[in-house]
Design a protein around this motif. Structure first.
Motif, PDB file in Angstrom:
ATOM      1  N   PHE A 160     -33.770 -23.449  19.436  1.00  0.00           N
ATOM      2  CA  PHE A 160     -34.477 -24.679  18.671  1.00  0.00           C
ATOM      3  C   PHE A 160     -33.344 -24.723  17.638  1.00  0.00           C
ATOM      4  O   PHE A 160     -32.805 -25.894  17.359  1.00  0.00           O
ATOM      5  CB  PHE A 160     -35.460 -24.018  17.847  1.00  0.00           C
ATOM      6  CG  PHE A 160     -36.425 -25.427  17.564  1.00  0.00           C
ATOM      7  CD1 PHE A 160     -35.886 -26.420  17.237  1.00  0.00           C
ATOM      8  CD2 PHE A 160     -38.017 -25.411  17.543  1.00  0.00           C
ATOM      9  CE1 PHE A 160     -36.508 -27.625  16.793  1.00  0.00           C
ATOM     10  CE2 PHE A 160     -38.709 -26.539  17.152  1.00  0.00           C
ATOM     11  CZ  PHE A 160     -37.959 -27.630  16.601  1.00  0.00           C
ATOM     12  N   ALA A 161     -32.715 -23.804  16.743  1.00  0.00           N
ATOM     13  CA  ALA A 161     -31.565 -23.867  15.933  1.00  0.00           C
ATOM     14  C   ALA A 161     -30.394 -24.643  16.434  1.00  0.00           C
ATOM     15  O   ALA A 161     -29.878 -25.548  15.829  1.00  0.00           O
ATOM     16  CB  ALA A 161     -31.528 -22.496  15.109  1.00  0.00           C
ATOM     17  N   LYS A 162     -29.937 -23.848  17.536  1.00  0.00           N
ATOM     18  CA  LYS A 162     -28.637 -24.596  18.284  1.00  0.00           C
ATOM     19  C   LYS A 162     -29.019 -26.044  18.722  1.00  0.00           C
ATOM     20  O   LYS A 162     -28.181 -26.892  18.559  1.00  0.00           O
ATOM     21  CB  LYS A 162     -28.429 -23.767  19.604  1.00  0.00           C
ATOM     22  CG  LYS A 162     -28.111 -22.465  19.099  1.00  0.00           C
ATOM     23  CD  LYS A 162     -27.687 -21.754  20.648  1.00  0.00           C
ATOM     24  CE  LYS A 162     -27.331 -20.339  20.037  1.00  0.00           C
ATOM     25  NZ  LYS A 162     -27.319 -19.338  21.282  1.00  0.00           N
ATOM     26  N   ALA A 163     -30.283 -26.563  18.972  1.00  0.00           N
ATOM     27  CA  ALA A 163     -30.551 -27.832  19.513  1.00  0.00           C
ATOM     28  C   ALA A 163     -30.245 -28.766  18.347  1.00  0.00           C
ATOM     29  O   ALA A 163     -30.047 -29.895  18.385  1.00  0.00           O
ATOM     30  CB  ALA A 163     -31.860 -27.951  20.207  1.00  0.00           C
ATOM     31  N   ILE A 164     -30.876 -28.313  17.067  1.00  0.00           N
ATOM     32  CA  ILE A 164     -30.717 -29.040  16.061  1.00  0.00           C
ATOM     33  C   ILE A 164     -29.433 -29.249  15.567  1.00  0.00           C
ATOM     34  O   ILE A 164     -28.912 -30.414  15.046  1.00  0.00           O
ATOM     35  CB  ILE A 164     -31.576 -28.445  14.925  1.00  0.00           C
ATOM     36  CG1 ILE A 164     -32.982 -28.504  14.965  1.00  0.00           C
ATOM     37  CG2 ILE A 164     -31.313 -29.287  13.448  1.00  0.00           C
ATOM     38  CD1 ILE A 164     -33.989 -27.548  14.149  1.00  0.00           C
ATOM     39  N   GLU A 165     -28.439 -28.214  15.643  1.00  0.00           N
ATOM     40  CA  GLU A 165     -27.188 -28.245  15.303  1.00  0.00           C
ATOM     41  C   GLU A 165     -26.383 -29.374  16.180  1.00  0.00           C
ATOM     42  O   GLU A 165     -25.309 -29.975  15.684  1.00  0.00           O
ATOM     43  CB  GLU A 165     -26.413 -26.720  15.437  1.00  0.00           C
ATOM     44  CG  GLU A 165     -26.831 -26.055  14.301  1.00  0.00           C
ATOM     45  CD  GLU A 165     -26.178 -24.435  14.473  1.00  0.00           C
ATOM     46  OE1 GLU A 165     -25.436 -24.434  15.535  1.00  0.00           O
ATOM     47  OE2 GLU A 165     -26.422 -23.751  13.853  1.00  0.00           O
ATOM     48  N   SER A 166     -26.819 -29.277  17.364  1.00  0.00           N
ATOM     49  CA  SER A 166     -26.097 -30.287  18.460  1.00  0.00           C
ATOM     50  C   SER A 166     -26.558 -31.500  18.493  1.00  0.00           C
ATOM     51  O   SER A 166     -26.024 -32.534  19.186  1.00  0.00           O
ATOM     52  CB  SER A 166     -26.013 -29.635  19.760  1.00  0.00           C
ATOM     53  OG  SER A 166     -27.339 -29.421  20.237  1.00  0.00           O
ATOM     54  N   SER A 167     -27.565 -31.774  17.753  1.00  0.00           N
ATOM     55  CA  SER A 167     -28.403 -33.148  17.933  1.00  0.00           C
ATOM     56  C   SER A 167     -27.918 -34.280  17.029  1.00  0.00           C
ATOM     57  O   SER A 167     -27.033 -33.875  16.295  1.00  0.00           O
ATOM     58  CB  SER A 167     -29.728 -32.985  17.595  1.00  0.00           C
ATOM     59  OG  SER A 167     -30.061 -32.747  16.291  1.00  0.00           O
ATOM     60  N   ASP A 168     -27.976 -35.416  17.453  1.00  0.00           N
ATOM     61  CA  ASP A 168     -27.744 -36.512  16.340  1.00  0.00           C
ATOM     62  C   ASP A 168     -28.349 -36.259  14.976  1.00  0.00           C
ATOM     63  O   ASP A 168     -29.422 -35.982  14.794  1.00  0.00           O
ATOM     64  CB  ASP A 168     -28.407 -37.833  17.062  1.00  0.00           C
ATOM     65  CG  ASP A 168     -27.716 -39.224  16.204  1.00  0.00           C
ATOM     66  OD1 ASP A 168     -26.995 -39.571  16.659  1.00  0.00           O
ATOM     67  OD2 ASP A 168     -28.471 -39.455  15.110  1.00  0.00           O
TER      68      ASP A 168
END
Length: 645
Positions: free
Chosen positions: A544-552
């Protein structure tokens, strides 16, 4: 705007505007009025298409095209029909998906994530269709592809894609489910005729719960103990033709229809047994093990246990297919529930029916943590699908990936079970109508909890594999202690995982070699399940944390809210352990619920948009309460949806 004033403004906005809309809600413009009620809930604070893209993760064009296909009138749910009709409808829907070129068994070689994506969306429209799909393309087709050689590929792969060669997967036996390695079915080689004799020696040896077996399958991959000159060479996979081209059972093959189930009755499950059925030597799926004309046995895999794990390896991708199906259904369930809750008006401050139930803390507290958890599992599942799809060819990552696959299927299926149960209750009597979908969704959840491995048994395997490689994590010093700090919350759940595996490891060490089985099976069940759960929840948190980092960047604010709520929900559900172990200070424990409630209130203005970002179209939901539920009740609908929503 701070949290309190934001929530207060939301209430004031609804009180005034909903009073103005209320008088029109039973008029001929009811559909427009319900749309207005949803619009009154508030505009999204983020870009919905970008969120959908993040969640979908892969195969974006194919997903969009499949969503378009599901607008077809033949995809509209039907309820008051016979089991025979339900089965035929599921089959014909699957054929439409296949004819559209959305899935191929060859995708396992070129684009395996495409297969998982089709499962996710198909399960929303028809869980029976998706179940037949997962057996045809993953268990049957995938096994032919991966264990078979060119002779099998040439004969079957094209027909698998077109459904002209429908198949089934004969692993489970009546007496042998989780301990399938002890199955009784035999395949005895006869060198005089160069054939295998496939035989079912007892009632307990019947192949059981065989999807596609009752009606549509022509072929079965039969897993059997391979005997040559009375020597057992372990479990091997043999292709057995069970029906002719007119779908009549072949001699020696007994097919018993398992009939009605608690749900998913569009799936034709069967019991199969074989009375000394002879098949050619070439029917052995021989990529790793083979039998020569003279009966000599060769194998690239040394041990019988390893051979079994190899021939049953398609269960791994099967767990990802099932997890994907669960993800789709959880998304659809939440989308339906939030849509209805935003338009169902009931008692407000003035005693009038002018307040949507979604404004109540009762509704928010029930549904919004499940929304956060579903987002979290989505990101965790995306990671596991990537790891499975792109693992190194040398097998060096396989053990780790097995563990993740064995953990993500249980957590996804338990989640959809919880989501459908809570959403059904929170939608009241409307949730009990078959046409509003929750019943069939709950049926899928329960099937998923058992299929491709009982959830709790899989979690035992997760704990066992993790314990074998366990080392205390290099977590480092605690971040600043605050329940509003995501890094601190993640630190807490990582500490919990370390604590549980350390404690379990010490107990197993104390039991000694002689006491391992007794300690594991009879004394430590709770600790085993808790440790496995802690592992997968920590992994999901990281992803989840990685998804936030890579998101718009525009998505970050609301994603951070959801992430924090997911972490707090994990802690709240296991609060006793966090406090007793000393991982969480007592003073913080007293306020976990308060912080969760505040976060639910903060997320509430975005909850409809967050559900819309799941990409579940109106046609795919096909639930009256997600659309014009007032207009639906203006005519004698007989509980059917038709084309009038």
């Amino acid at each position: 705007m701070n949290r309190v004033s934001s929530a207060k403004m939301l209430r004031l906005k609804h009180t005034g505007s909903l009073l103005r809309l209320l008088h029109t809600c039973t008029s001929s413009s009811a559909k427009a009025d319900l749309q207005n009620l949803r619009a009154q809930w508030g505009a999204a604070s983020f870009n919905i298409p970008k969120m959908t893209e993040l969640l979908d993760h892969d195969n974006h064009d194919m997903r969009q095209n499949l969503r378009e296909l599901f607008k077809d009138k033949d995809m509209i749910p039907r309820y008051n029909i016979s089991m025979a009709e339900e089965r035929e409808i599921a089959y014909q829907r699957l054929r439409k998906v296949c004819n559209g070129g959305f899935i191929s068994v060859r995708d396992f070689e070129s684009n395996p994530r495409r297969i998982f994506a089709v499962h996710e969306l198909s399960a929303i429209v028809d869980a029976s269709m998706a179940t037949k799909m997962t057996v045809q393309f993953n268990l049957f087709g995938g096994t032919v592809l991966k264990l078979g050689t060119e002779r099998h590929h040439a004969a079957l792969l094209k027909g698998i894609d077109t459904l002209d060669d429908m198949g089934c997967f004969g692993l489970t036996e009546l007496g042998y489910g989780n301990n399938a390695v002890e199955m009784e079915t035999t395949a005895t080689y006869d060198p005089s005729t160069k054939e295998f004799v496939v035989h079912t020696p007892s009632t307990l040896a019947q192949k059981y719960w065989i999807t596609n077996g009752a009606i549509h399958a022509k072929h079965c991959i039969v897993f059997a103990q391979l005997y040559i000159n009375r020597i057992n060479h372990g479990i091997q996979a043999v292709l057995v033709r069970i029906r002719d081209d007119k779908l009549q059972p072949l001699p020696g093959v007994t097919i018993a229809d398992m009939g009605y189930k608690m749900s998913l009755n569009g799936v034709d499950n069967a019991r199969l047994s074989f009375d000394s059925v002879r098949v050619p030597r070439e029917n052995l799926l021989n990529r790793f093990s083979d039998v020569a004309d003279d009966g000599s046995f060769t194998s690239a895999i040394s041990s019988g246990r390893a051979r079994f794990l190899t021939v049953a390896d398609q269960l791994l991708s099967g767990r990802l297919c099932i997890a994907s199906m669960c993800m789709g259904v959880a998304k659809a369930t939440l989308a339906i529930a939030f849509r209805y809750a935003s338009t169902r008006l009931t008692v407000g401050p003035r005693g009038k029916s002018d307040t949507p139930i979604l404004q109540y803390q009762l509704q928010q507290r029930a549904l919004i943590p499940l929304l956060a958890r579903t987002y979290a599992i989505n990101f965790g599942l995306n990671y596991v699908k990537d790891r499975w799809s792109f693992q190194k060819a040398d097998g060096s990552e396989h053990g780790e990936i097995v563990t993740m696959c064995c953990a993500i299927k249980p957590v996804a299926s338990w989640n959809v079970g919880q989501v459908t149960t809570v959403a059904r209750e929170r939608c009241g009597g409307q949730g009990y109508l078959a046409s509003n979908r929750f019943g069939i969704f709950l049926g899928l959840a329960h099937a998923a909890m058992t299929a491709e491995g009982d959830n709790s048994v899989l979690m035992q395997k997760v704990a066992k594999e993790r314990l074998a490689v366990f080392k205390p994590s290099a977590i480092g010093d605690s971040p600043k202690a605050s329940l509003n700090d995501q890094k601190y919350l993640h630190y807490l759940i990582a500490k919990r995982e370390d604590f549980l595996f350390s404690t379990l490891g010490m107990k197993m060490k104390k039991a000694g070699k002689e006491g391992v089985f007794s300690e594991w099976m009879y004394e430590q069940s709770d600790a085993i399940q808790s440790a496995a759960q802690a592992f997968i929840e920590r992994l999901i948190s990281e992803e989840f944390a990685k998804a936030i980092e890579s998101s718009d960047p525009s998505l970050s604010p609301v994603l951070n809210q959801l992430y924090k709520l997911y972490l707090l929900d994990v802690i709240e559900k296991d609060l006793g352990l966090f406090l007793v172990s000393g991982i969480l200070p007592t003073d913080f424990g007293k306020t976990v619920g308060e912080v969760c409630r505040a976060l639910c209130k903060d997320i509430a203005p975005n909850c409809l948009a967050l559900a819309e970002a799941f990409g579940v179209t109106d046609a795919m939901m096909a639930a009256p309460i997600s659309a014009d539920w007032i207009g639906y009740n203006e005519y004698d609908n007989q509980g059917e949806v038709g084309r009038r929503i």
